[in-house]
Design a protein around this motif. Sequence first.
Motif, PDB file in Angstrom:
ATOM      1  N   CYS A  52       0.855  -1.191   0.000  1.00  0.00           N
ATOM      2  CA  CYS A  52       0.000   0.000   0.000  1.00  0.00           C
ATOM      3  C   CYS A  52       0.893   1.244   0.000  1.00  0.00           C
ATOM      4  N   PRO A  53       1.050   1.910  -1.152  1.00  0.00           N
ATOM      5  CA  PRO A  53       1.910   3.090  -1.214  1.00  0.00           C
ATOM      6  C   PRO A  53       1.522   4.174  -0.207  1.00  0.00           C
ATOM      7  N   SER A  54       0.221   4.382  -0.012  1.00  0.00           N
ATOM      8  CA  SER A  54      -0.227   5.393   0.953  1.00  0.00           C
ATOM      9  C   SER A  54       0.181   5.012   2.373  1.00  0.00           C
ATOM     10  N   CYS A  55       0.115   3.721   2.680  1.00  0.00           N
ATOM     11  CA  CYS A  55       0.515   3.238   4.012  1.00  0.00           C
ATOM     12  C   CYS A  55       1.993   3.526   4.252  1.00  0.00           C
ATOM     13  N   LEU A  56       2.808   3.219   3.245  1.00  0.00           N
ATOM     14  CA  LEU A  56       4.255   3.405   3.381  1.00  0.00           C
ATOM     15  C   LEU A  56       4.602   4.884   3.508  1.00  0.00           C
ATOM     16  N   LYS A  57       3.870   5.722   2.793  1.00  0.00           N
ATOM     17  CA  LYS A  57       4.071   7.161   2.887  1.00  0.00           C
ATOM     18  C   LYS A  57       3.759   7.662   4.307  1.00  0.00           C
ATOM     19  N   ASP A  58       2.778   7.028   4.946  1.00  0.00           N
ATOM     20  CA  ASP A  58       2.315   7.425   6.282  1.00  0.00           C
ATOM     21  C   ASP A  58       3.269   6.992   7.404  1.00  0.00           C
ATOM     22  N   MET A  59       4.177   6.075   7.125  1.00  0.00           N
ATOM     23  CA  MET A  59       5.044   5.515   8.168  1.00  0.00           C
ATOM     24  C   MET A  59       5.907   6.558   8.881  1.00  0.00           C
ATOM     25  N   GLU A  60       6.429   7.512   8.140  1.00  0.00           N
ATOM     26  CA  GLU A  60       7.267   8.537   8.771  1.00  0.00           C
ATOM     27  C   GLU A  60       6.468   9.358   9.779  1.00  0.00           C
ATOM     28  N   LEU A  61       5.257   9.738   9.409  1.00  0.00           N
ATOM     29  CA  LEU A  61       4.398  10.488  10.328  1.00  0.00           C
ATOM     30  C   LEU A  61       4.055   9.645  11.553  1.00  0.00           C
ATOM     31  N   LEU A  62       3.747   8.376  11.357  1.00  0.00           N
ATOM     32  CA  LEU A  62       3.455   7.498  12.493  1.00  0.00           C
ATOM     33  C   LEU A  62       4.664   7.383  13.415  1.00  0.00           C
ATOM     34  N   SER A  63       5.838   7.295  12.841  1.00  0.00           N
ATOM     35  CA  SER A  63       7.064   7.243  13.634  1.00  0.00           C
ATOM     36  C   SER A  63       7.229   8.519  14.458  1.00  0.00           C
ATOM     37  N   ASN A  64       6.977   9.651  13.834  1.00  0.00           N
ATOM     38  CA  ASN A  64       7.077  10.934  14.551  1.00  0.00           C
ATOM     39  C   ASN A  64       6.044  11.029  15.666  1.00  0.00           C
ATOM     40  N   ILE A  65       4.842  10.548  15.413  1.00  0.00           N
ATOM     41  CA  ILE A  65       3.807  10.555  16.447  1.00  0.00           C
ATOM     42  C   ILE A  65       4.236   9.673  17.617  1.00  0.00           C
ATOM     43  N   HIS A  66       4.757   8.504  17.301  1.00  0.00           N
ATOM     44  CA  HIS A  66       5.215   7.595  18.357  1.00  0.00           C
ATOM     45  C   HIS A  66       6.309   8.247  19.208  1.00  0.00           C
ATOM     46  N   LYS A  67       7.232   8.937  18.573  1.00  0.00           N
ATOM     47  CA  LYS A  67       8.329   9.591  19.305  1.00  0.00           C
ATOM     48  C   LYS A  67       7.824  10.767  20.137  1.00  0.00           C
ATOM     49  N   SER A  68       6.868  11.522  19.609  1.00  0.00           N
ATOM     50  CA  SER A  68       6.388  12.714  20.317  1.00  0.00           C
ATOM     51  C   SER A  68       5.309  12.406  21.354  1.00  0.00           C
ATOM     52  N   ARG A  69       4.684  11.244  21.235  1.00  0.00           N
ATOM     53  CA  ARG A  69       3.611  10.844  22.158  1.00  0.00           C
ATOM     54  C   ARG A  69       3.845   9.410  22.649  1.00  0.00           C
ATOM     55  N   PRO A  70       4.943   9.199  23.367  1.00  0.00           N
ATOM     56  CA  PRO A  70       5.237   7.822  23.799  1.00  0.00           C
ATOM     57  C   PRO A  70       4.188   7.256  24.762  1.00  0.00           C
ATOM     58  N   ASP A  71       3.375   8.124  25.360  1.00  0.00           N
ATOM     59  CA  ASP A  71       2.328   7.677  26.277  1.00  0.00           C
ATOM     60  C   ASP A  71       1.108   7.132  25.537  1.00  0.00           C
ATOM     61  N   LEU A  72       0.967   7.437  24.256  1.00  0.00           N
ATOM     62  CA  LEU A  72      -0.156   6.966  23.459  1.00  0.00           C
ATOM     63  C   LEU A  72       0.124   5.546  22.990  1.00  0.00           C
ATOM     64  N   LYS A  73      -0.771   4.650  23.290  1.00  0.00           N
ATOM     65  CA  LYS A  73      -0.627   3.256  22.856  1.00  0.00           C
ATOM     66  C   LYS A  73      -0.939   3.181  21.368  1.00  0.00           C
TER      67      LYS A  73
END
Length: 160
Positions: free
Chosen positions: A55-76
């Motif tokens: 899924c090209p859109s999924c792969l494009k979204d991975m960087e943003l998800l990584s940034n969210i994970h780093k900025s919101r480590p409390d969010l499961k």
Amino acid sequence: MTLKKFSLSVAFTFLSAFNIWAQADPTAFTSGSYQQILAANADRPFMLVIWSINCPSCLKDMELLSNIHKSRPDLKMIMLAADEPGATEQIQQILKKHQLTGIENWAYADDNTEKLQYEIDPKWYGELPRTYFFDKAHQRTGVSGVLTQEDYDAMFAKIL
């Protein structure tokens, strides 16, 4: 063995164990796994991201998800790869590239993907990416397609 050598040995063992854990294969997602995820996160808000290596859109979204994970480590954040069971190596490479191996990762382990999709959401027809936002009472909102940072922030405001 000197204390210094012992300390280095313990540190190396710990780092090796951590590295193995951080790169472990995703958990097999089979019939009943969705209910298992819900039970394990009772009374806790979380986000379930369903994606695919194809899924090209999924792969494009991975960087943003990584940034969210780093900025919101409390969010499961839970990632679910909706790929054929033999794609584990490719899934792992993508997760590693985007520093998402340290979170809870699942991957389809059943060829009957329609059944798995139905267990997650009878109204979902398999379009990807698909993200579910659960509040602590497990009221959920499902969103198909790529989301922006603003979209995520708006959803987090509703569930947290």
